[in-house]
Design a protein around this motif. Sequence first.
Motif, PDB file in Angstrom:
ATOM      1  N   ILE A 230      47.690 -19.249 -21.585  1.00  0.00           N
ATOM      2  CA  ILE A 230      47.183 -20.559 -22.033  1.00  0.00           C
ATOM      3  C   ILE A 230      45.741 -20.435 -22.520  1.00  0.00           C
ATOM      4  CG2 ILE A 230      46.570 -22.886 -21.270  1.00  0.00           C
ATOM      5  CD1 ILE A 230      48.956 -22.726 -19.334  1.00  0.00           C
ATOM      6  N   LEU A 231      44.897 -19.759 -21.743  1.00  0.00           N
ATOM      7  CA  LEU A 231      43.492 -19.627 -22.114  1.00  0.00           C
ATOM      8  C   LEU A 231      43.296 -18.705 -23.308  1.00  0.00           C
ATOM      9  CD1 LEU A 231      41.817 -19.364 -18.587  1.00  0.00           C
ATOM     10  CD2 LEU A 231      41.856 -21.334 -20.124  1.00  0.00           C
ATOM     11  N   ASN A 232      44.261 -17.841 -23.565  1.00  0.00           N
ATOM     12  CA  ASN A 232      44.149 -16.927 -24.701  1.00  0.00           C
ATOM     13  C   ASN A 232      44.477 -17.608 -26.020  1.00  0.00           C
ATOM     14  OD1 ASN A 232      43.693 -14.183 -25.681  1.00  0.00           O
ATOM     15  ND2 ASN A 232      45.879 -14.166 -26.159  1.00  0.00           N
ATOM     16  N   ASN A 233      45.160 -18.736 -25.938  1.00  0.00           N
ATOM     17  CA  ASN A 233      45.501 -19.480 -27.142  1.00  0.00           C
ATOM     18  C   ASN A 233      44.377 -20.434 -27.519  1.00  0.00           C
ATOM     19  OD1 ASN A 233      48.029 -18.236 -27.380  1.00  0.00           O
ATOM     20  ND2 ASN A 233      48.933 -19.658 -25.905  1.00  0.00           N
ATOM     21  N   GLY A 234      44.583 -21.187 -28.542  1.00  0.00           N
ATOM     22  CA  GLY A 234      43.537 -22.062 -29.061  1.00  0.00           C
ATOM     23  C   GLY A 234      43.317 -23.290 -28.208  1.00  0.00           C
ATOM     24  N   VAL A 235      42.779 -23.130 -27.007  1.00  0.00           N
ATOM     25  CA  VAL A 235      42.479 -24.245 -26.109  1.00  0.00           C
ATOM     26  C   VAL A 235      41.005 -24.594 -26.230  1.00  0.00           C
ATOM     27  CG1 VAL A 235      42.483 -25.019 -23.707  1.00  0.00           C
ATOM     28  CG2 VAL A 235      44.279 -23.493 -24.530  1.00  0.00           C
ATOM     29  N   LYS A 236      40.696 -25.885 -26.318  1.00  0.00           N
ATOM     30  CA  LYS A 236      39.307 -26.300 -26.403  1.00  0.00           C
ATOM     31  C   LYS A 236      38.585 -25.971 -25.093  1.00  0.00           C
ATOM     32  CE  LYS A 236      39.953 -30.104 -29.682  1.00  0.00           C
ATOM     33  NZ  LYS A 236      39.771 -31.570 -29.919  1.00  0.00           N
ATOM     34  N   PHE A 237      37.327 -25.578 -25.222  1.00  0.00           N
ATOM     35  CA  PHE A 237      36.460 -25.261 -24.080  1.00  0.00           C
ATOM     36  C   PHE A 237      37.051 -24.134 -23.221  1.00  0.00           C
ATOM     37  CE2 PHE A 237      36.259 -29.946 -24.765  1.00  0.00           C
ATOM     38  CZ  PHE A 237      35.018 -29.978 -25.402  1.00  0.00           C
ATOM     39  N   LYS A 238      37.762 -23.187 -23.851  1.00  0.00           N
ATOM     40  CA  LYS A 238      38.412 -22.139 -23.060  1.00  0.00           C
ATOM     41  C   LYS A 238      37.390 -21.244 -22.360  1.00  0.00           C
ATOM     42  CE  LYS A 238      39.193 -19.073 -27.045  1.00  0.00           C
ATOM     43  NZ  LYS A 238      40.252 -18.369 -27.814  1.00  0.00           N
ATOM     44  N   ASN A 239      36.217 -21.049 -22.964  1.00  0.00           N
ATOM     45  CA  ASN A 239      35.185 -20.247 -22.294  1.00  0.00           C
ATOM     46  C   ASN A 239      34.696 -20.937 -21.026  1.00  0.00           C
ATOM     47  OD1 ASN A 239      35.239 -18.162 -24.179  1.00  0.00           O
ATOM     48  ND2 ASN A 239      33.734 -19.162 -25.498  1.00  0.00           N
ATOM     49  N   THR A 240      34.613 -22.256 -21.074  1.00  0.00           N
ATOM     50  CA  THR A 240      34.216 -23.018 -19.889  1.00  0.00           C
ATOM     51  C   THR A 240      35.270 -22.894 -18.798  1.00  0.00           C
ATOM     52  OG1 THR A 240      33.045 -24.603 -21.281  1.00  0.00           O
ATOM     53  CG2 THR A 240      33.557 -25.293 -19.029  1.00  0.00           C
ATOM     54  N   TYR A 241      36.536 -22.974 -19.185  1.00  0.00           N
ATOM     55  CA  TYR A 241      37.616 -22.835 -18.211  1.00  0.00           C
ATOM     56  C   TYR A 241      37.612 -21.445 -17.576  1.00  0.00           C
ATOM     57  CZ  TYR A 241      39.444 -27.093 -20.375  1.00  0.00           C
ATOM     58  OH  TYR A 241      39.590 -28.362 -20.854  1.00  0.00           O
ATOM     59  N   ARG A 242      37.340 -20.429 -18.383  1.00  0.00           N
ATOM     60  CA  ARG A 242      37.297 -19.068 -17.857  1.00  0.00           C
ATOM     61  C   ARG A 242      36.194 -18.924 -16.809  1.00  0.00           C
ATOM     62  NH1 ARG A 242      37.754 -15.615 -23.541  1.00  0.00           N
ATOM     63  NH2 ARG A 242      39.811 -16.394 -24.168  1.00  0.00           N
ATOM     64  N   THR A 243      35.063 -19.518 -17.092  1.00  0.00           N
ATOM     65  CA  THR A 243      33.950 -19.470 -16.135  1.00  0.00           C
ATOM     66  C   THR A 243      34.308 -20.175 -14.837  1.00  0.00           C
ATOM     67  OG1 THR A 243      32.373 -19.460 -17.972  1.00  0.00           O
ATOM     68  CG2 THR A 243      31.508 -20.007 -15.782  1.00  0.00           C
ATOM     69  N   ILE A 244      34.973 -21.314 -14.953  1.00  0.00           N
ATOM     70  CA  ILE A 244      35.333 -22.110 -13.768  1.00  0.00           C
ATOM     71  C   ILE A 244      36.318 -21.347 -12.880  1.00  0.00           C
ATOM     72  CG2 ILE A 244      36.530 -24.194 -12.989  1.00  0.00           C
ATOM     73  CD1 ILE A 244      35.348 -25.630 -15.435  1.00  0.00           C
ATOM     74  N   VAL A 245      37.348 -20.757 -13.481  1.00  0.00           N
ATOM     75  CA  VAL A 245      38.368 -20.086 -12.675  1.00  0.00           C
ATOM     76  C   VAL A 245      37.842 -18.785 -12.076  1.00  0.00           C
ATOM     77  CG1 VAL A 245      40.286 -21.089 -13.958  1.00  0.00           C
ATOM     78  CG2 VAL A 245      39.383 -18.884 -14.674  1.00  0.00           C
ATOM     79  N   PHE A 246      36.843 -18.164 -12.727  1.00  0.00           N
ATOM     80  CA  PHE A 246      36.316 -16.902 -12.209  1.00  0.00           C
ATOM     81  C   PHE A 246      35.233 -17.112 -11.146  1.00  0.00           C
ATOM     82  CE2 PHE A 246      33.514 -13.147 -12.371  1.00  0.00           C
ATOM     83  CZ  PHE A 246      34.456 -12.152 -12.147  1.00  0.00           C
ATOM     84  N   ALA A 247      34.590 -18.279 -11.163  1.00  0.00           N
ATOM     85  CA  ALA A 247      33.436 -18.531 -10.291  1.00  0.00           C
ATOM     86  C   ALA A 247      33.700 -18.263  -8.799  1.00  0.00           C
ATOM     87  CB  ALA A 247      32.937 -19.959 -10.492  1.00  0.00           C
ATOM     88  N   PRO A 248      34.837 -18.703  -8.226  1.00  0.00           N
ATOM     89  CA  PRO A 248      35.039 -18.469  -6.779  1.00  0.00           C
ATOM     90  C   PRO A 248      35.045 -17.006  -6.384  1.00  0.00           C
ATOM     91  CG  PRO A 248      36.589 -20.106  -7.603  1.00  0.00           C
ATOM     92  CD  PRO A 248      35.935 -19.511  -8.798  1.00  0.00           C
ATOM     93  N   PHE A 249      35.360 -16.112  -7.322  1.00  0.00           N
ATOM     94  CA  PHE A 249      35.479 -14.693  -6.998  1.00  0.00           C
ATOM     95  C   PHE A 249      34.142 -14.069  -6.609  1.00  0.00           C
ATOM     96  CE2 PHE A 249      35.881 -10.155  -8.195  1.00  0.00           C
ATOM     97  CZ  PHE A 249      36.959  -9.823  -7.403  1.00  0.00           C
ATOM     98  N   VAL A 250      33.041 -14.650  -7.059  1.00  0.00           N
ATOM     99  CA  VAL A 250      31.730 -14.051  -6.793  1.00  0.00           C
ATOM    100  C   VAL A 250      31.185 -14.443  -5.425  1.00  0.00           C
ATOM    101  CG1 VAL A 250      31.210 -14.037  -9.252  1.00  0.00           C
ATOM    102  CG2 VAL A 250      30.439 -15.955  -7.874  1.00  0.00           C
ATOM    103  N   PHE A 251      31.825 -15.382  -4.742  1.00  0.00           N
ATOM    104  CA  PHE A 251      31.348 -15.808  -3.431  1.00  0.00           C
ATOM    105  C   PHE A 251      32.002 -14.982  -2.319  1.00  0.00           C
ATOM    106  CE2 PHE A 251      30.808 -19.613  -6.068  1.00  0.00           C
ATOM    107  CZ  PHE A 251      29.475 -19.902  -5.817  1.00  0.00           C
ATOM    108  N   ASN A 252      31.294 -14.860  -1.219  1.00  0.00           N
ATOM    109  CA  ASN A 252      31.821 -14.142  -0.063  1.00  0.00           C
ATOM    110  C   ASN A 252      32.985 -14.930   0.547  1.00  0.00           C
ATOM    111  OD1 ASN A 252      32.030 -13.332   2.854  1.00  0.00           O
ATOM    112  ND2 ASN A 252      30.439 -11.915   2.218  1.00  0.00           N
ATOM    113  N   PRO A 253      34.134 -14.252   0.811  1.00  0.00           N
ATOM    114  CA  PRO A 253      35.282 -14.957   1.391  1.00  0.00           C
ATOM    115  C   PRO A 253      34.962 -15.654   2.711  1.00  0.00           C
ATOM    116  CG  PRO A 253      35.933 -12.793   0.622  1.00  0.00           C
ATOM    117  CD  PRO A 253      34.445 -12.845   0.519  1.00  0.00           C
ATOM    118  N   LEU A 254      34.060 -15.080   3.493  1.00  0.00           N
ATOM    119  CA  LEU A 254      33.716 -15.681   4.778  1.00  0.00           C
ATOM    120  C   LEU A 254      33.010 -17.018   4.582  1.00  0.00           C
ATOM    121  CD1 LEU A 254      33.902 -15.146   7.789  1.00  0.00           C
ATOM    122  CD2 LEU A 254      31.664 -14.054   7.681  1.00  0.00           C
TER     123      LEU A 254
END
Length: 294
Positions: free
Chosen positions: A94-118
């Motif tokens: 879905i994000l690879n296709n022509g979706v508006k604000f796809k770069n913003t969506y990519r940032t949002i979905v990736f953001a939790p990964f940088v935080f410590n699980p604890l």
Amino acid sequence: MLSKGTSKHYSVLFVLPAFILFSLFFILPNLSGFVMAFTDWSSYYPLSPGFNGWRNFQDLFASPVFATAVRNTIYFTAVTTAFKIVFGFLMAIILNNGVKFKNTYRTIVFAPFVFNPLVIAYVFSALYQPDYGPVNTFLRFVGLDFMAQHWLTDVKYAMLAICVMDIWISIGAIIVIFLTGLQSVPQEFYEAATVDGAGGFQKFVHITLPLTIYSLSINTILCLIGGAKVFGQVYGLTNGGPADATQVYGTFIFKSFSSGLFGYSAAAGLLFTVVISLVSFLTLYLFRRLEVEY
């Protein structure tokens, strides 16, 4: 200017500091753990460990808590891997296709990964709070009171609640890897398939899926390893409770070591390393056979 002798060994000198640190904090502890696994070393006799052969491994397989930890780890790994791969692949398409604000969506979905699980575990413990937590509050608000549960204290739902949190944490990284694989597929293949009258499903089966096997194999191995070595999520939310219902391999080793059973916990760690290595190499071998050159 470097002398002739120094310049000859410059590459060796360049990597030597990193190799020393790697040896000190990785190779040496692993070799020590291998030796410790066959001893009765514990906090009760810290200065006089003795060789006890396979006794630690026999005790492991006889332990009901260890069996529970293995079952929960397999369950956690299977659930999180399946959902991350399927849902992550769909989101990447879905994000690879022509979706508006796809770069913003990519940032949002990736953001939790940088935080410590604890740290995230403490946040989710508030979300799962049975009386005033946002999850149950929302369910009651929309008239789904029967779905409001004691998520972290009920043995039926505690493991599932941890799986949901882990999926939310790491699915962003899975999506990014899938996106990289999708963007590496030449568009000429899709154009040629369109000319030949292929539909969307046919393009997916015969172009997208075969040409993204490499990213699929990477994600599968990462999910399997990540699921098997889960620790922070469980430790922060339930610490293995209630009644060992969420005890996993990582918390089992942690508690064994904390109890002073150093040789016993080393044996569990060695067994874990062997199993994960075998599963990883087998998975990589199977996916390599499915890779397509283009």
